[in-house]
Write a protein that holds these residues in place. Structure first.
Motif, PDB file in Angstrom:
ATOM      1  N   ALA A  20       7.659  10.271   3.558  1.00  0.00           N
ATOM      2  CA  ALA A  20       7.786   8.839   3.286  1.00  0.00           C
ATOM      3  C   ALA A  20       6.457   8.154   3.611  1.00  0.00           C
ATOM      4  CB  ALA A  20       8.926   8.243   4.102  1.00  0.00           C
ATOM      5  N   CYS A  21       5.385   8.959   3.573  1.00  0.00           N
ATOM      6  CA  CYS A  21       4.020   8.480   3.805  1.00  0.00           C
ATOM      7  C   CYS A  21       3.138   9.012   2.674  1.00  0.00           C
ATOM      8  CB  CYS A  21       3.481   8.998   5.138  1.00  0.00           C
ATOM      9  SG  CYS A  21       4.402   8.473   6.593  1.00  0.00           S
ATOM     10  N   ALA A  22       2.018   8.344   2.445  1.00  0.00           N
ATOM     11  CA  ALA A  22       1.100   8.776   1.385  1.00  0.00           C
ATOM     12  C   ALA A  22      -0.337   8.447   1.765  1.00  0.00           C
ATOM     13  CB  ALA A  22       1.451   8.093   0.061  1.00  0.00           C
ATOM     14  N   THR A  23      -1.255   9.130   1.095  1.00  0.00           N
ATOM     15  CA  THR A  23      -2.679   8.853   1.246  1.00  0.00           C
ATOM     16  C   THR A  23      -3.383   9.196  -0.060  1.00  0.00           C
ATOM     17  OG1 THR A  23      -4.596   9.065   2.709  1.00  0.00           O
ATOM     18  CG2 THR A  23      -3.353  11.092   2.249  1.00  0.00           C
ATOM     19  N   ARG A  24      -4.668   9.375  -0.013  1.00  0.00           N
ATOM     20  CA  ARG A  24      -5.448   9.720  -1.198  1.00  0.00           C
ATOM     21  C   ARG A  24      -6.563  10.669  -0.800  1.00  0.00           C
ATOM     22  NH1 ARG A  24      -8.122   4.450  -3.478  1.00  0.00           N
ATOM     23  NH2 ARG A  24      -9.411   5.940  -4.577  1.00  0.00           N
TER      24      ARG A  24
ATOM     25  N   ILE B  38       7.811   0.084   8.779  1.00  0.00           N
ATOM     26  CA  ILE B  38       7.314   0.370   7.443  1.00  0.00           C
ATOM     27  C   ILE B  38       5.914  -0.227   7.348  1.00  0.00           C
ATOM     28  CG2 ILE B  38       7.707   0.073   4.966  1.00  0.00           C
ATOM     29  CD1 ILE B  38      10.580  -0.726   7.182  1.00  0.00           C
ATOM     30  N   VAL B  39       4.919   0.624   7.249  1.00  0.00           N
ATOM     31  CA  VAL B  39       3.531   0.180   7.316  1.00  0.00           C
ATOM     32  C   VAL B  39       2.897   0.153   5.917  1.00  0.00           C
ATOM     33  CG1 VAL B  39       1.257   0.630   8.322  1.00  0.00           C
ATOM     34  CG2 VAL B  39       3.333   1.172   9.635  1.00  0.00           C
ATOM     35  N   ASP B  40       2.478  -1.016   5.499  1.00  0.00           N
ATOM     36  CA  ASP B  40       1.603  -1.207   4.336  1.00  0.00           C
ATOM     37  C   ASP B  40       2.123  -0.644   3.007  1.00  0.00           C
ATOM     38  OD1 ASP B  40      -0.037  -2.302   6.252  1.00  0.00           O
ATOM     39  OD2 ASP B  40      -1.567  -0.743   6.158  1.00  0.00           O
ATOM     40  N   LEU B  41       3.401  -0.615   2.795  1.00  0.00           N
ATOM     41  CA  LEU B  41       3.898  -0.217   1.475  1.00  0.00           C
ATOM     42  C   LEU B  41       3.810  -1.441   0.575  1.00  0.00           C
ATOM     43  CD1 LEU B  41       6.780   2.310   2.208  1.00  0.00           C
ATOM     44  CD2 LEU B  41       4.435   2.733   1.417  1.00  0.00           C
ATOM     45  N   GLN B  42       2.592  -1.664   0.085  1.00  0.00           N
ATOM     46  CA  GLN B  42       2.231  -2.858  -0.662  1.00  0.00           C
ATOM     47  C   GLN B  42       1.647  -2.482  -2.023  1.00  0.00           C
ATOM     48  OE1 GLN B  42       0.491  -4.061   3.404  1.00  0.00           O
ATOM     49  NE2 GLN B  42       0.147  -5.854   2.103  1.00  0.00           N
ATOM     50  N   ASN B  43       1.682  -3.432  -2.931  1.00  0.00           N
ATOM     51  CA  ASN B  43       1.320  -3.191  -4.325  1.00  0.00           C
ATOM     52  C   ASN B  43      -0.066  -2.605  -4.554  1.00  0.00           C
ATOM     53  OD1 ASN B  43       3.804  -4.030  -5.303  1.00  0.00           O
ATOM     54  ND2 ASN B  43       3.134  -6.143  -5.621  1.00  0.00           N
TER      55      ASN B  43
ATOM     56  N   ASP C 140      -3.532   8.860   7.016  1.00  0.00           N
ATOM     57  CA  ASP C 140      -4.673   9.146   7.882  1.00  0.00           C
ATOM     58  C   ASP C 140      -5.331   7.908   8.479  1.00  0.00           C
ATOM     59  OD1 ASP C 140      -5.186   8.853   5.058  1.00  0.00           O
ATOM     60  OD2 ASP C 140      -7.303   9.132   5.521  1.00  0.00           O
ATOM     61  N   VAL C 141      -4.855   6.746   8.144  1.00  0.00           N
ATOM     62  CA  VAL C 141      -5.466   5.537   8.690  1.00  0.00           C
ATOM     63  C   VAL C 141      -4.401   4.750   9.445  1.00  0.00           C
ATOM     64  CG1 VAL C 141      -6.879   3.499   8.199  1.00  0.00           C
ATOM     65  CG2 VAL C 141      -7.144   5.543   6.788  1.00  0.00           C
ATOM     66  N   CYS C 142      -3.654   3.927   8.761  1.00  0.00           N
ATOM     67  CA  CYS C 142      -2.710   3.035   9.431  1.00  0.00           C
ATOM     68  C   CYS C 142      -1.505   3.754  10.018  1.00  0.00           C
ATOM     69  CB  CYS C 142      -2.286   1.919   8.483  1.00  0.00           C
ATOM     70  SG  CYS C 142      -3.700   0.928   7.949  1.00  0.00           S
ATOM     71  N   ILE C 143      -1.015   4.803   9.355  1.00  0.00           N
ATOM     72  CA  ILE C 143       0.095   5.565   9.929  1.00  0.00           C
ATOM     73  C   ILE C 143      -0.379   6.264  11.192  1.00  0.00           C
ATOM     74  CG2 ILE C 143       1.708   7.494   9.573  1.00  0.00           C
ATOM     75  CD1 ILE C 143       2.362   4.829   8.051  1.00  0.00           C
ATOM     76  N   ASP C 144      -1.529   6.916  11.108  1.00  0.00           N
ATOM     77  CA  ASP C 144      -2.088   7.604  12.269  1.00  0.00           C
ATOM     78  C   ASP C 144      -2.311   6.639  13.428  1.00  0.00           C
ATOM     79  OD1 ASP C 144      -3.269   9.842  13.676  1.00  0.00           O
ATOM     80  OD2 ASP C 144      -5.240   9.033  13.168  1.00  0.00           O
ATOM     81  N   ALA C 145      -2.976   5.526  13.176  1.00  0.00           N
ATOM     82  CA  ALA C 145      -3.283   4.565  14.245  1.00  0.00           C
ATOM     83  C   ALA C 145      -2.009   3.980  14.860  1.00  0.00           C
ATOM     84  CB  ALA C 145      -4.176   3.446  13.706  1.00  0.00           C
ATOM     85  N   THR C 146      -1.048   3.630  14.019  1.00  0.00           N
ATOM     86  CA  THR C 146       0.190   3.024  14.503  1.00  0.00           C
ATOM     87  C   THR C 146       1.034   4.037  15.263  1.00  0.00           C
ATOM     88  OG1 THR C 146       0.165   1.415  12.709  1.00  0.00           O
ATOM     89  CG2 THR C 146       2.304   1.837  13.752  1.00  0.00           C
ATOM     90  N   ALA C 147       1.147   5.249  14.746  1.00  0.00           N
ATOM     91  CA  ALA C 147       1.951   6.278  15.405  1.00  0.00           C
ATOM     92  C   ALA C 147       1.379   6.640  16.772  1.00  0.00           C
ATOM     93  CB  ALA C 147       2.031   7.523  14.516  1.00  0.00           C
ATOM     94  N   ARG C 148       0.070   6.828  16.843  1.00  0.00           N
ATOM     95  CA  ARG C 148      -0.549   7.164  18.130  1.00  0.00           C
ATOM     96  C   ARG C 148      -0.373   6.027  19.135  1.00  0.00           C
ATOM     97  NH1 ARG C 148      -5.074  11.390  17.612  1.00  0.00           N
ATOM     98  NH2 ARG C 148      -4.721  12.241  15.532  1.00  0.00           N
ATOM     99  N   ALA C 149      -0.525   4.793  18.678  1.00  0.00           N
ATOM    100  CA  ALA C 149      -0.348   3.655  19.576  1.00  0.00           C
ATOM    101  C   ALA C 149       1.089   3.589  20.083  1.00  0.00           C
ATOM    102  CB  ALA C 149      -0.729   2.353  18.867  1.00  0.00           C
TER     103      ALA C 149
ATOM    104  N   ILE D 120       2.435  -9.477  10.014  1.00  0.00           N
ATOM    105  CA  ILE D 120       1.165  -9.396   9.289  1.00  0.00           C
ATOM    106  C   ILE D 120       0.107  -8.845  10.231  1.00  0.00           C
ATOM    107  CG2 ILE D 120      -0.621 -10.701   8.052  1.00  0.00           C
ATOM    108  CD1 ILE D 120       2.166 -10.568   6.645  1.00  0.00           C
ATOM    109  N   LYS D 121      -0.689  -7.901   9.705  1.00  0.00           N
ATOM    110  CA  LYS D 121      -1.779  -7.333  10.496  1.00  0.00           C
ATOM    111  C   LYS D 121      -3.083  -7.399   9.713  1.00  0.00           C
ATOM    112  CE  LYS D 121      -1.172  -2.437   9.243  1.00  0.00           C
ATOM    113  NZ  LYS D 121      -2.454  -2.107   8.624  1.00  0.00           N
ATOM    114  N   ASN D 122      -4.184  -7.266  10.445  1.00  0.00           N
ATOM    115  CA  ASN D 122      -5.514  -7.274   9.843  1.00  0.00           C
ATOM    116  C   ASN D 122      -6.304  -6.010  10.165  1.00  0.00           C
ATOM    117  OD1 ASN D 122      -5.312 -10.485  11.055  1.00  0.00           O
ATOM    118  ND2 ASN D 122      -5.417 -10.138   8.859  1.00  0.00           N
ATOM    119  N   TYR D 123      -5.699  -5.077  10.893  1.00  0.00           N
ATOM    120  CA  TYR D 123      -6.383  -3.863  11.333  1.00  0.00           C
ATOM    121  C   TYR D 123      -5.483  -2.662  11.076  1.00  0.00           C
ATOM    122  CZ  TYR D 123      -9.177  -7.315  13.798  1.00  0.00           C
ATOM    123  OH  TYR D 123      -9.967  -8.386  14.092  1.00  0.00           O
ATOM    124  N   PRO D 124      -6.030  -1.443  11.066  1.00  0.00           N
ATOM    125  CA  PRO D 124      -5.194  -0.265  10.841  1.00  0.00           C
ATOM    126  C   PRO D 124      -4.039  -0.118  11.840  1.00  0.00           C
ATOM    127  CG  PRO D 124      -7.481   0.316  10.512  1.00  0.00           C
ATOM    128  CD  PRO D 124      -7.464  -1.092  11.067  1.00  0.00           C
TER     129      PRO D 124
END
Length: 181
Positions: A140-144, A8-13, A117-126, A85-89
């Motif tokens: 179960a993913c979102a962007t803007r 679960i990536v970055d589902l934060q407030n 398009d950022v963290c999901i993409d980077a994490t999935a490809r990795a 905890i991470k600091n990068y996409p």
């Protein structure tokens, strides 16, 4: 023991409409993520929450020691879940995610969260590049909306473009309903 992990990536407030960087469709994505997580717990899958915390105290997104870094209530980690905890996409970059997956004998990863398009993409490809069988539950993913030059690309198009690329070259992209069936 299951050889599958749900990441679960970055589902934060900060991504809520009331947060500093609200996403289109975040409420639906979070509700679907909660369904995926509940089903995964029932099957004994590993649950891994990855939370982004910016390195800069004045960051407009995920600034340290702000309410924005806390998980969205519907997907709050429970006892037995892993929190990284991470600091990068890319959730694998300079974190313990790869070791956690290896130590758990994980072969299959399911990626959900934000931003598509950022963290999901980077994490999935990795994950795929590291040899894991990848599934992304796209609703179960979102962007803007995103800007490029003089163009504004609507969130739905941004999301569809990324999901089509992931499905084409990296793994399975599915819906919550199909994933749960």
């Amino acid at each position: 023991m299951s050889k599958r992990a749900v990441i679960i990536v970055d589902l934060q407030n900060d991504y809520l409409p009331s947060g500093s960087f609200g996403l289109a469709g975040i409420d639906t994505a979070t509700a679907n993520a909660a369904r995926v997580i509940d089903a995964a717990r029932g099957k004994g899958d590993r649950i891994i929450h990855v939370h982004h915390i910016a390195k800069e105290a004045d960051s407009p997104l995920f600034a340290p020691n702000t309410d924005g870094i806390h998980p969205i209530a519907a997907v709050t980690p429970q006892a037995g879940d892993t929190v990284i905890i991470k600091n990068y996409p890319n959730s694998f970059r300079e974190t313990t995610l790869q070791k956690t997956l290896q130590d758990g004998g994980i072969e299959d990863v399911v990626v959900i969260g934000a931003m598509s398009d950022v963290c999901i993409d980077a994490t999935a490809r990795a994950a795929a590049d590291l040899g894991y069988n990848l599934t992304v539950v796209h609703d179960a993913c979102a962007t803007r909306d995103k800007a490029f030059g003089d163009s504004v690309v609507p969130a739905a198009q941004v999301h569809a473009t990324i999901m089509s690329a992931l499905e084409f070259g990296y793994g399975t992209v599915t819906t919550t309903a199909d994933f749960l069936s």
